[in-house]
Design an enzyme around this catalytic site. Sequence first.
Site, PDB file in Angstrom:
ATOM      1  N   HIS B 292       0.840  -1.204   0.000  1.00 30.91           N
ATOM      2  CA  HIS B 292       0.000   0.000   0.000  1.00 30.91           C
ATOM      3  C   HIS B 292       0.878   1.260   0.000  1.00 30.91           C
ATOM      4  O   HIS B 292       0.734   2.140  -0.867  1.00 30.91           O
ATOM      5  CB  HIS B 292      -0.911  -0.023   1.232  1.00 30.91           C
ATOM      6  CG  HIS B 292      -1.869   1.120   1.327  1.00 30.91           C
ATOM      7  ND1 HIS B 292      -3.168   1.036   0.905  1.00 30.91           N
ATOM      8  CD2 HIS B 292      -1.717   2.386   1.795  1.00 30.91           C
ATOM      9  CE1 HIS B 292      -3.782   2.198   1.111  1.00 30.91           C
ATOM     10  NE2 HIS B 292      -2.910   3.038   1.657  1.00 30.91           N
ATOM     11  N   GLU B 293       1.802   1.326   0.947  1.00 32.97           N
ATOM     12  CA  GLU B 293       2.658   2.523   1.039  1.00 32.97           C
ATOM     13  C   GLU B 293       3.584   2.628  -0.174  1.00 32.97           C
ATOM     14  O   GLU B 293       3.913   3.730  -0.614  1.00 32.97           O
ATOM     15  CB  GLU B 293       3.459   2.520   2.342  1.00 32.97           C
ATOM     16  CG  GLU B 293       2.610   2.564   3.618  1.00 32.97           C
ATOM     17  CD  GLU B 293       1.645   3.747   3.697  1.00 32.97           C
ATOM     18  OE1 GLU B 293       1.973   4.826   3.147  1.00 32.97           O
ATOM     19  OE2 GLU B 293       0.558   3.581   4.280  1.00 32.97           O
ATOM     20  N   HIS B 296       1.691   4.488  -2.788  1.00 32.80           N
ATOM     21  CA  HIS B 296       1.764   5.936  -2.536  1.00 32.80           C
ATOM     22  C   HIS B 296       3.148   6.470  -2.936  1.00 32.80           C
ATOM     23  O   HIS B 296       3.276   7.525  -3.549  1.00 32.80           O
ATOM     24  CB  HIS B 296       1.534   6.229  -1.051  1.00 32.80           C
ATOM     25  CG  HIS B 296       0.096   6.169  -0.609  1.00 32.80           C
ATOM     26  ND1 HIS B 296      -0.897   6.879  -1.246  1.00 32.80           N
ATOM     27  CD2 HIS B 296      -0.504   5.516   0.423  1.00 32.80           C
ATOM     28  CE1 HIS B 296      -2.061   6.657  -0.613  1.00 32.80           C
ATOM     29  NE2 HIS B 296      -1.848   5.819   0.387  1.00 32.80           N
ATOM     30  N   GLU B 324      -4.859   7.648  -3.209  1.00 29.05           N
ATOM     31  CA  GLU B 324      -5.310   6.366  -2.670  1.00 29.05           C
ATOM     32  C   GLU B 324      -5.448   5.331  -3.796  1.00 29.05           C
ATOM     33  O   GLU B 324      -5.197   4.149  -3.590  1.00 29.05           O
ATOM     34  CB  GLU B 324      -6.632   6.557  -1.919  1.00 29.05           C
ATOM     35  CG  GLU B 324      -7.062   5.380  -1.074  1.00 29.05           C
ATOM     36  CD  GLU B 324      -6.225   5.164   0.190  1.00 29.05           C
ATOM     37  OE1 GLU B 324      -5.325   5.978   0.476  1.00 29.05           O
ATOM     38  OE2 GLU B 324      -6.471   4.157   0.881  1.00 29.05           O
TER      39      GLU B 324
END
Lengths: 553, 553
Positions: B292-293, B296, B324
Amino acid sequence: MTTTAASASSSAIKEAYDELAAGLREQSSLEGVMGIIGWDELTFMPPGAADVRAAQKSALAGVLHDTATTPRRGELLAALADVCDLAAAGLAPGQVATVREATRAYHKKAAVPRELAQRRAALESSAYSAWVAARGADEGRGRWSDFAPSLRAWIDIIREQAALTHPGIPDVYDAALDDYEKGATAARMDALFAELKRGLIPILDEIKARRAARDAAAGGPVDDGAPLRVAIDVGAQARLCRAVAIDLGFDLEAGRLDVSVHPFTGGCAGDCRMTTRYKPNDFTEGLTGTVHETGHSLYEQGRNPDALWSGLPVADPLSMGIHESQSLIWERSVALSRPFAVYLSNKLSSFGDQPGDGAEPGDREALRPLAALSAEDIYRGMNEVRRESFVRVEADEVQYSLHVILRYEIERDLLAGNLDAADVPAVWNRKMEEALGVVVPNDAAGCLQDVHWSAGAVGYFPTYVVGAVAAAQLHEAAAAALPSLDADVAAGNFGPLRTWLREAVHHRGSLPASGDELLELVTGRPLDAACFLRYLRHKYLDADDAIFPAAPL
Amino acid sequence: MTTTAASASSSAIKEAYDELAAGLREQSSLEGVMGIIGWDELTFMPPGAADVRAAQKSALAGVLHDTATTPRRGELLAALADVCDLAAAGLAPGQVATVREATRAYHKKAAVPRELAQRRAALESSAYSAWVAARGADEGRGRWSDFAPSLRAWIDIIREQAALTHPGIPDVYDAALDDYEKGATAARMDALFAELKRGLIPILDEIKARRAARDAAAGGPVDDGAPLRVAIDVGAQARLCRAVAIDLGFDLEAGRLDVSVHPFTGGCAGDCRMTTRYKPNDFTEGLTGTVHETGHSLYEQGRNPDALWSGLPVADPLSMGIHESQSLIWERSVALSRPFAVYLSNKLSSFGDQPGDGAEPGDREALRPLAALSAEDIYRGMNEVRRESFVRVEADEVQYSLHVILRYEIERDLLAGNLDAADVPAVWNRKMEEALGVVVPNDAAGCLQDVHWSAGAVGYFPTYVVGAVAAAQLHEAAAAALPSLDADVAAGNFGPLRTWLREAVHHRGSLPASGDELLELVTGRPLDAACFLRYLRHKYLDADDAIFPAAPL
């Protein structure tokens, strides 16, 4: 004047002071931000972010300059300057000192026009590049002539700036000194350094003579430093040195210990970031580096927490020289002493015995070659006097000040116009031979070795000697006040000395106006070369257990 | 107008733009400094420095506010606003977008008086404390009534601010949305979320029915997630996940990977600081957090390097929702897919085979329980649909959006004045039962679970769903453009998707004015709930290899 008028004026003064203090605290916070991103740059920043960081520092520097020179600051200081006695008007001594330091800083910063500041910044970059290239030139032997024009440009700019910040000053070197050692003058340094040189050269000559006799008796050169120059895992070194820093009193709640290419103490008030480096074959470098930076850190962590002082100039360390005295009192007076060798020997043998002492499995094995040494071997290894000393940062405590003094003499002559930058190597090499008895092989190992001049830091070098002299004085005073100091150090109990320094030096911050004033308060005398010379002569030559005792008759 | 007059005016426009851009770049540098010290605070800062850091951030925030609202900025923007066609006047599209974004930001910031900004900051602190206390109250069950007054105060302040920043706006929620998802409107979200809810509830119900049948056939509840919930050394987890982030394309030259209590992506443009956390008994959390990170981070590291864009608003990520989408396309569309399970299974088995792959001795042994699993076991474990879902941050991809939509509905009613803060728990609990079929046991596990409202972040929640919907659309478009996408992912070759996203999304920065505009450009359609619903229905119910296939007749 009626009482009413007096108290009205007093409340106006209080108001002006409070507004001044609020601005100074904001400035201090922003300087702290600069300290943190500067630390990050040298420790954890990814390599590709260098340009981004440069732009960030430049933007923040602009903000800081604006904050420090805002016209409102000038108005407030002018209002306070009109008051002939701030103390009588109700300001506490720390507040009076804050006004004094703020006034000093404001006039110096506001006197420098943006255009000159930009020229300085540009010269910093170009002179640094020129210095790096000059050091590497001629297959690493260095070529001074590639750097000389940059130094000449610095001398011009420093003179130009001094004329603005200190108009009419009789000796321009005083203005240069003022950036690093406030309250010091070139005349004072001249006298101090001349006395030191007169004392140091005979001590060094006598050490050399006694060593030659010892070598002859031993049938060849005796290498005191050899036992410590063994291969030791750097991880084990780092963990041991971290434990030593904690023993000395480094506060991990208000700071960090990390590793960087060049050791430094950075961060900001309340968040001290200290770094060390380790070499696989030289335990002494990592250890003395750690103790040195811990000394700086204890000063930073020892700021006076008084709410009237916090975040204000009065709580700041006094000067570069006094800062250096705090690193050197621990690095030299303590860590190069016999009692410390006893502590270190015990530490090396017991590291890993206690849970939570910072050791990892394998450290005991890695440190075994050092743990096997006697305290006396450690003491003699750490106090090796180099046979040939070319490089300041590697110099021992006997020869170190001579390295610094020759730099001072040269930069003093450059600034006075008595020496042209082109002629530095000839003067450097002659002075090295006179003072230290060595023939400099090339510019890289000679006058190109230090980064300072490339950054325009003329007037900085003397603070190293101020620190060495002040450390000897402070240690003498501490020993007089703490009868069990040696026994405490041998037992690893560093609290009494730390507490003594905290009260004598750290908590006083910038309340005294100069290093001399602080030393008078603490030791009863201003900077005193004799004390430092007495210390060296006793330790190396005169004591019964001297490192080079007089040859038996 | 003569040609001379036109070009004179054109050059004046160019000059105004250049001055504006210089100021914006300086602002961006200072925002970058804030990013770095914010990262440091959450990773390496010593605990005792919290107050010092708070003062630093406050001082820097003040500087940033002044920089962003300087009257000169307003003058330059006004001069540029007078030009009816900036492109015709010679500005490139990226420059026109920079003027648009700068204008938007300036008017919003300048409209908020210092006094209101200070009240916001004070409420942030007090509401956060109230939230922490309310969560812990009643022996950890939480007591909403302790927090309700803070939320009520936020609603008032948000309305007050919207009246200043968006005077005359018909729906005040649009102003709240604008802080996080520019170009979005409440009406648009109403329609999107209503469609999603209509589609998601039947999917969830069908999954539950098929699972019940499967459980009945198996004679008891089948626990798909169990194989991944085994004890794994967190050091080994961290090194494996670091290797995965690097495989995905995280650039260590322009960023760092560290560990923190809460995972986040921080730092600044050109220096991306990403963190993850690991749990001893839950490998999935560390892995999906890392992916997830990384999503980003790839967006941050993928800014358009065009010199005309660099450091300017046009190069910034477009919105929170699009940000997101970049984390979710990697976390869900990629990492929750079968091809990724094949990659991960191979990675787990081969970690430590290659020198420099980041493994340490012992990692192979530590990871053995996971390496022993089949790719299908990993796939099913990672796609577990929770039987009881109370907590948003732990929700699976099927139920997640329902959690978010109910928050949206509640904050929409609060801001419209149709709901009082005191009545939130009743509404929350009823909606949880309707949408997710669960009975909320207490406020701590219910309406007190998220920090957002305590920080006044009303209008933020919808961006999570915007991200989920956009991720599904972008992945569908990527799969159409990259026929070998699945095979590449299975082989650990993430470059093609990364490159596609870089061109389609990252390099476009804020050139499009809204997420809808970007998605139209890339996928041919604005935000489209149908695509997301299609993805879920196929994966969980309709595909031949669906997770809950139709029961055989």
